[in-house]
Structures are given as structure tokens and as C-alpha cells.
Scaffold this active site. Structure first.
Site, PDB file in Angstrom:
ATOM      1  N   ARG A 203      11.619  -6.132   4.861  1.00 53.32           N
ATOM      2  CA  ARG A 203      11.510  -4.659   4.833  1.00 53.32           C
ATOM      3  C   ARG A 203      12.480  -4.020   5.830  1.00 53.32           C
ATOM      4  O   ARG A 203      12.639  -4.474   6.960  1.00 53.32           O
ATOM      5  CB  ARG A 203      10.084  -4.229   5.186  1.00 53.32           C
ATOM      6  CG  ARG A 203       9.952  -2.704   5.253  1.00 53.32           C
ATOM      7  CD  ARG A 203       8.533  -2.237   5.224  1.00 53.32           C
ATOM      8  NE  ARG A 203       7.716  -2.802   6.286  1.00 53.32           N
ATOM      9  CZ  ARG A 203       6.396  -2.622   6.378  1.00 53.32           C
ATOM     10  NH1 ARG A 203       5.765  -1.912   5.456  1.00 53.32           N
ATOM     11  NH2 ARG A 203       5.720  -3.165   7.354  1.00 53.32           N
TER      12      ARG A 203
ATOM     13  N   ARG B 204      11.106  -2.476  11.436  1.00 56.74           N
ATOM     14  CA  ARG B 204       9.988  -2.062  12.275  1.00 56.74           C
ATOM     15  C   ARG B 204       9.728  -3.146  13.314  1.00 56.74           C
ATOM     16  O   ARG B 204       9.769  -4.330  12.985  1.00 56.74           O
ATOM     17  CB  ARG B 204       8.721  -1.869  11.414  1.00 56.74           C
ATOM     18  CG  ARG B 204       8.600  -0.472  10.855  1.00 56.74           C
ATOM     19  CD  ARG B 204       7.491  -0.293   9.854  1.00 56.74           C
ATOM     20  NE  ARG B 204       6.194  -0.866  10.166  1.00 56.74           N
ATOM     21  CZ  ARG B 204       5.110  -0.731   9.394  1.00 56.74           C
ATOM     22  NH1 ARG B 204       5.193  -0.025   8.258  1.00 56.74           N
ATOM     23  NH2 ARG B 204       3.964  -1.283   9.708  1.00 56.74           N
TER      24      ARG B 204
ATOM     25  N   ARG C  98     -10.176   0.784   8.827  1.00 61.97           N
ATOM     26  CA  ARG C  98      -9.813  -0.616   9.075  1.00 61.97           C
ATOM     27  C   ARG C  98     -10.879  -1.371   9.860  1.00 61.97           C
ATOM     28  O   ARG C  98     -10.693  -2.549  10.154  1.00 61.97           O
ATOM     29  CB  ARG C  98      -8.522  -0.663   9.885  1.00 61.97           C
ATOM     30  CG  ARG C  98      -7.263  -0.662   9.066  1.00 61.97           C
ATOM     31  CD  ARG C  98      -6.089  -0.391   9.999  1.00 61.97           C
ATOM     32  NE  ARG C  98      -4.966  -1.235   9.727  1.00 61.97           N
ATOM     33  CZ  ARG C  98      -3.835  -0.790   9.176  1.00 61.97           C
ATOM     34  NH1 ARG C  98      -3.706   0.463   8.821  1.00 61.97           N
ATOM     35  NH2 ARG C  98      -2.838  -1.607   9.000  1.00 61.97           N
TER      36      ARG C  98
ATOM     37  N   ARG D  73      -0.649  -9.576  13.024  1.00 60.11           N
ATOM     38  CA  ARG D  73      -1.220  -8.517  12.172  1.00 60.11           C
ATOM     39  C   ARG D  73      -2.107  -9.124  11.088  1.00 60.11           C
ATOM     40  O   ARG D  73      -3.160  -8.572  10.760  1.00 60.11           O
ATOM     41  CB  ARG D  73      -0.097  -7.686  11.542  1.00 60.11           C
ATOM     42  CG  ARG D  73       0.599  -6.795  12.554  1.00 60.11           C
ATOM     43  CD  ARG D  73       1.924  -6.296  12.030  1.00 60.11           C
ATOM     44  NE  ARG D  73       1.803  -5.386  10.923  1.00 60.11           N
ATOM     45  CZ  ARG D  73       2.789  -5.130  10.061  1.00 60.11           C
ATOM     46  NH1 ARG D  73       3.960  -5.738  10.184  1.00 60.11           N
ATOM     47  NH2 ARG D  73       2.607  -4.280   9.087  1.00 60.11           N
TER      48      ARG D  73
ATOM     49  N   LYS E 286       0.836  -1.213   0.000  1.00 63.84           N
ATOM     50  CA  LYS E 286       0.000   0.000   0.000  1.00 63.84           C
ATOM     51  C   LYS E 286       0.871   1.264   0.000  1.00 63.84           C
ATOM     52  O   LYS E 286       0.667   2.164  -0.808  1.00 63.84           O
ATOM     53  CB  LYS E 286      -0.937   0.027   1.224  1.00 63.84           C
ATOM     54  CG  LYS E 286      -1.886  -1.147   1.310  1.00 63.84           C
ATOM     55  CD  LYS E 286      -2.782  -1.040   2.532  1.00 63.84           C
ATOM     56  CE  LYS E 286      -2.054  -1.141   3.852  1.00 63.84           C
ATOM     57  NZ  LYS E 286      -1.403  -2.444   4.093  1.00 63.84           N
TER      58      LYS E 286
HETATM   59  P1  AP5 Z   1       4.862  -1.568   1.866  1.00 64.76           P
HETATM   60  O1  AP5 Z   1       4.551  -0.725   0.686  1.00 64.76           O
HETATM   61  O2  AP5 Z   1       5.618  -0.952   3.002  1.00 64.76           O
HETATM   62  O3  AP5 Z   1       3.538  -2.318   2.361  1.00 64.76           O
HETATM   63  P2  AP5 Z   1       2.273  -1.777   3.162  1.00 64.76           P
HETATM   64  O4  AP5 Z   1       1.082  -2.477   2.601  1.00 64.76           O
HETATM   65  O5  AP5 Z   1       2.268  -0.282   3.196  1.00 64.76           O
HETATM   66  O6  AP5 Z   1       2.639  -2.411   4.562  1.00 64.76           O
HETATM   67  P3  AP5 Z   1       2.472  -1.886   6.054  1.00 64.76           P
HETATM   68  O7  AP5 Z   1       3.122  -2.942   6.902  1.00 64.76           O
HETATM   69  O8  AP5 Z   1       2.979  -0.495   6.235  1.00 64.76           O
HETATM   70  O9  AP5 Z   1       0.935  -1.928   6.212  1.00 64.76           O
HETATM   71  P4  AP5 Z   1       0.140  -2.069   7.505  1.00 64.76           P
HETATM   72  O10 AP5 Z   1      -1.234  -1.847   7.015  1.00 64.76           O
HETATM   73  O11 AP5 Z   1       0.336  -3.311   8.295  1.00 64.76           O
HETATM   74  O12 AP5 Z   1       0.810  -0.999   8.442  1.00 64.76           O
HETATM   75  P5  AP5 Z   1       0.460   0.507   8.808  1.00 64.76           P
HETATM   76  O13 AP5 Z   1       1.715   1.255   8.775  1.00 64.76           O
HETATM   77  O14 AP5 Z   1      -0.710   0.997   8.023  1.00 64.76           O
HETATM   78  O15 AP5 Z   1       5.686  -2.848   1.328  1.00 64.76           O
HETATM   79  C1  AP5 Z   1       6.177  -3.828   2.231  1.00 64.76           C
HETATM   80  C2  AP5 Z   1       7.579  -4.282   1.775  1.00 64.76           C
HETATM   81  O16 AP5 Z   1       7.463  -4.937   0.505  1.00 64.76           O
HETATM   82  C3  AP5 Z   1       8.583  -3.134   1.550  1.00 64.76           C
HETATM   83  O17 AP5 Z   1       9.850  -3.573   1.925  1.00 64.76           O
HETATM   84  C4  AP5 Z   1       8.517  -2.875   0.029  1.00 64.76           C
HETATM   85  O18 AP5 Z   1       9.752  -2.387  -0.463  1.00 64.76           O
HETATM   86  C5  AP5 Z   1       8.203  -4.271  -0.505  1.00 64.76           C
HETATM   87  N1  AP5 Z   1       7.342  -4.228  -1.694  1.00 64.76           N
HETATM   88  C6  AP5 Z   1       6.273  -3.417  -1.904  1.00 64.76           C
HETATM   89  N2  AP5 Z   1       5.690  -3.696  -3.090  1.00 64.76           N
HETATM   90  C7  AP5 Z   1       6.408  -4.731  -3.623  1.00 64.76           C
HETATM   91  C8  AP5 Z   1       6.301  -5.493  -4.822  1.00 64.76           C
HETATM   92  N3  AP5 Z   1       5.338  -5.232  -5.738  1.00 64.76           N
HETATM   93  N4  AP5 Z   1       7.192  -6.475  -5.030  1.00 64.76           N
HETATM   94  C9  AP5 Z   1       8.144  -6.746  -4.135  1.00 64.76           C
HETATM   95  N5  AP5 Z   1       8.315  -6.059  -2.983  1.00 64.76           N
HETATM   96  C10 AP5 Z   1       7.461  -5.069  -2.728  1.00 64.76           C
HETATM   97  O19 AP5 Z   1      -0.067   0.329  10.295  1.00 64.76           O
HETATM   98  C11 AP5 Z   1       0.822  -0.041  11.350  1.00 64.76           C
HETATM   99  C12 AP5 Z   1       0.059  -0.092  12.662  1.00 64.76           C
HETATM  100  O20 AP5 Z   1      -0.512   1.203  12.958  1.00 64.76           O
HETATM  101  C13 AP5 Z   1      -1.152  -1.055  12.706  1.00 64.76           C
HETATM  102  O21 AP5 Z   1      -0.751  -2.388  12.987  1.00 64.76           O
HETATM  103  C14 AP5 Z   1      -1.971  -0.424  13.845  1.00 64.76           C
HETATM  104  O22 AP5 Z   1      -1.423  -0.719  15.114  1.00 64.76           O
HETATM  105  C15 AP5 Z   1      -1.788   1.063  13.577  1.00 64.76           C
HETATM  106  N6  AP5 Z   1      -2.825   1.627  12.673  1.00 64.76           N
HETATM  107  C16 AP5 Z   1      -2.608   2.195  11.450  1.00 64.76           C
HETATM  108  N7  AP5 Z   1      -3.771   2.571  10.909  1.00 64.76           N
HETATM  109  C17 AP5 Z   1      -4.735   2.230  11.786  1.00 64.76           C
HETATM  110  C18 AP5 Z   1      -6.150   2.346  11.786  1.00 64.76           C
HETATM  111  N8  AP5 Z   1      -6.826   2.869  10.746  1.00 64.76           N
HETATM  112  N9  AP5 Z   1      -6.844   1.876  12.872  1.00 64.76           N
HETATM  113  C19 AP5 Z   1      -6.187   1.345  13.926  1.00 64.76           C
HETATM  114  N10 AP5 Z   1      -4.851   1.198  13.982  1.00 64.76           N
HETATM  115  C20 AP5 Z   1      -4.135   1.646  12.938  1.00 64.76           C
END
Ligand code: AP5
Length: 215
Positions: free
Chosen positions: A127, A160, A88, A171, A13
Site C-alpha cells: 500500500r 504509512r 474495535r 496490528r 475496508k
Molecule cells: P485498504 O482498503 O486500505 O484496507 P483497510 O482494511 O482499510 O486497511 P487499514 O490498514 O486502513 O485498516 P486498519 O483497520 O488497520 O487501519 P485504520 O486506518 O482503521 O486496503 C489495503 C491495501 O490493499 C490498499 O493498498 C488497497 O489498494 C489494497 N486492496 C484493497 N482491496 C483489495 C482487493 N480486493 N484486492 C487487492 N488489493 C486490494 O486504523 C489505523 C490506526 O488508527 C489503528 O492501528 C489505531 O491505532 C487507530 N484507530 C483507528 N480506529 C480506532 C479505534 N476504533 N479504536 C482505537 N484505535 C483506533
């Protein structure tokens, strides 16, 4: 455009949102980034949410509602936004509906990136992130030029805490239990578009950008 970008942890994402925000000229709002920044800065919000982030649990809806109302009310979100990581839960959909109604705007599309679990675990496990300028790398797919060092600012890269293997499992479980209903709800509204998240980031982006031309 006003876009919700959804999908399981690590599906890509953030990677796609950065590109899409540049292409469309709209702001990228990542709730995960906002929360991590609050933790790093030691703010009141950061102290409240630290444990949720590190254990991979969702931050309570009330806190998220205040955060998103404030962020989408800022000037740079007026021309549109990509919401990465929100909503979410069903309650967060209701919160977003209220915020958008107050602002007098509507959502255009909810894009869900899809990939299989083995690929997601591989992406999250490899990552590495820059704690200073927030650049995201991958040990195999997007390695930095010098091992362990950010290309952009020279800081030491870190993993992370929620990318530890045991937390990744939690997760994914949280996603399946609490976030899956969001998919169904946007599907019922006719807003949901699924995009295959497998393959090179550039190929995935072509699919996402192609979809935007049809919205
Ligand atoms: P990346 O692009 O970083 O993936 P992502 O989907 O953004 O992953 P996240 O782990 O950031 O998502 P998440 O939803 O768990 O975490 P968030 O930060 O929102 O890609 C991942 C890796 O793959 C990278 O190394 C990249 O280089 C590689 N990659 C990408 N695309 C690729 C491809 N096509 N091919 C190969 N490699 C690739 O949330 C974190 C925490 O915050 C949650 O757990 C929760 O505690 C809290 N939180 C956030 N939002 C909320 C909410 N709305 N409500 C409640 N809690 C929340």
C-alpha cells in the site's frame, strides 16, 4: 443505512467503504483517517494519538468515544453512515450504543470482510498513500500512472508508518486479541454478516452491494 464495516487491518475496508458510500449516498466515517489527519495537522488530539498509530496499538476508548460522538452528531451523518474502523473493542460497542440511543437511531448491519493472513500482509506491504488528498494505491493491484506520484494531485506517495512489516504483525495481533470479541458480540445480536474479501476490489464490492440489497 447505518453500517459498521469491520475486518482485520488491510482487508479492504477503506477501499469498499468509499464505493459503498457513493452507492448508498451515506457518509464514510473512517476513524483511522480522522486520527491520521489530526496527527498531520498537529492538533491536541493528534499529539495524544501519534504514538498509538505508529506502533499499531489501539487509541484509548475514552478518546475514541469523544471522537465518534462528535462525528456522528454532525449534520452529514443524519441520513446514515458507514463506520470504518469503529467499534474495535467491547467498550466501543457500548459507546456506540449510547451515541445511537441519544440520536434515536439503530444500526442496520455489521459487515465483516474476511481474507487470509498472507493476502492481508501482501495488501498492506504494497500500500502507498497520498499524504495530501488521501488517495490509496497498491504497488501491484492499483499502481499510480507515474511511479510514486499521486494521480489525483501529483504529490509524492508515502508508506504509512504502521505498514512497516514489524508493525503489521503487531496490528494483526491487536486485532485478534482486542477486536475479535466485537465480531462475537454483533454475531450474538444477529447483526453480523461476513463477506469474502478475496479477489478483485470490484468483485468484493459486488458481494458487499448484493448483501446490502438483502438487509
Ligand atoms: P485498504 O482498503 O486500505 O484496507 P483497510 O482494511 O482499510 O486497511 P487499514 O490498514 O486502513 O485498516 P486498519 O483497520 O488497520 O487501519 P485504520 O486506518 O482503521 O486496503 C489495503 C491495501 O490493499 C490498499 O493498498 C488497497 O489498494 C489494497 N486492496 C484493497 N482491496 C483489495 C482487493 N480486493 N484486492 C487487492 N488489493 C486490494 O486504523 C489505523 C490506526 O488508527 C489503528 O492501528 C489505531 O491505532 C487507530 N484507530 C483507528 N480506529 C480506532 C479505534 N476504533 N479504536 C482505537 N484505535 C483506533
Amino acid at each position: 443505512m447505518r453500517i459498521v464495516l469491520m475486518g482485520p487491518p488491510g482487508v479492504g475496508k477503506g477501499t469498499q467503504a468509499v464505493r459503498l458510500s457513493e452507492k448508498l449516498g451515506v457518509v464514510h466515517v473512517s476513524t483511522g483517517d480522522i486520527l491520521r489527519e489530526a496527527v498531520a495537522d498537529g492538533t491536541g488530539l493528534g499529539k495524544k494519538v501519534r504514538e498509538y498509530l505508529e506502533s499499531g496499538q489501539l487509541v484509548p476508548d475514552g478518546l475514541m468515544g469523544d471522537l465518534i460522538a462528535e462525528r456522528l452528531g454532525q449534520d452529514d451523518a443524519r441520513g446514515g453512515f458507514i463506520l470504518d474502523g469503529f467499534p474495535r473493542t467491547l467498550e466501543q460497542i457500548a459507546i456506540l450504543d449510547r451515541v445511537l440511543r441519544r440520536l434515536g437511531v439503530e444500526l442496520d448491519v455489521a459487515v465483516e470482510l474476511v481474507a487470509d493472513e498472507a493476502e492481508i500482509i501482501r495488501r498492506l506491504g504494497g500500500r502507498r498513500v497520498c499524504p495530501q488528498c488521501r488517495q490509496v494505491y497498491h504497488l501491484e493491484n492499483r499502481p499510480p500512472k507515474a511511479a510514486g506520484v499521486c494521480d489525483a494531485c501529483g504529490s509524492a506517495l508515502v508508506q504509512r508508518p504502521d505498514d512497516e512489516e514489524s508493525v503489521i504483525r503487531d496490528r494483526l495481533e491487536v486485532f485478534a486479541r482486542q477486536t475479535r470479541p466485537v465480531h462475537d458480540a454483533y454475531g450474538q445480536r444477529g447483526l453480523l454478516k461476513e463477506v469474502d474479501g478475496h479477489g478483485d476490489p470490484a468483485d468484493v464490492f459486488e458481494r458487499v452491494a448484493g448483501l446490502m440489497e438483502r438487509v
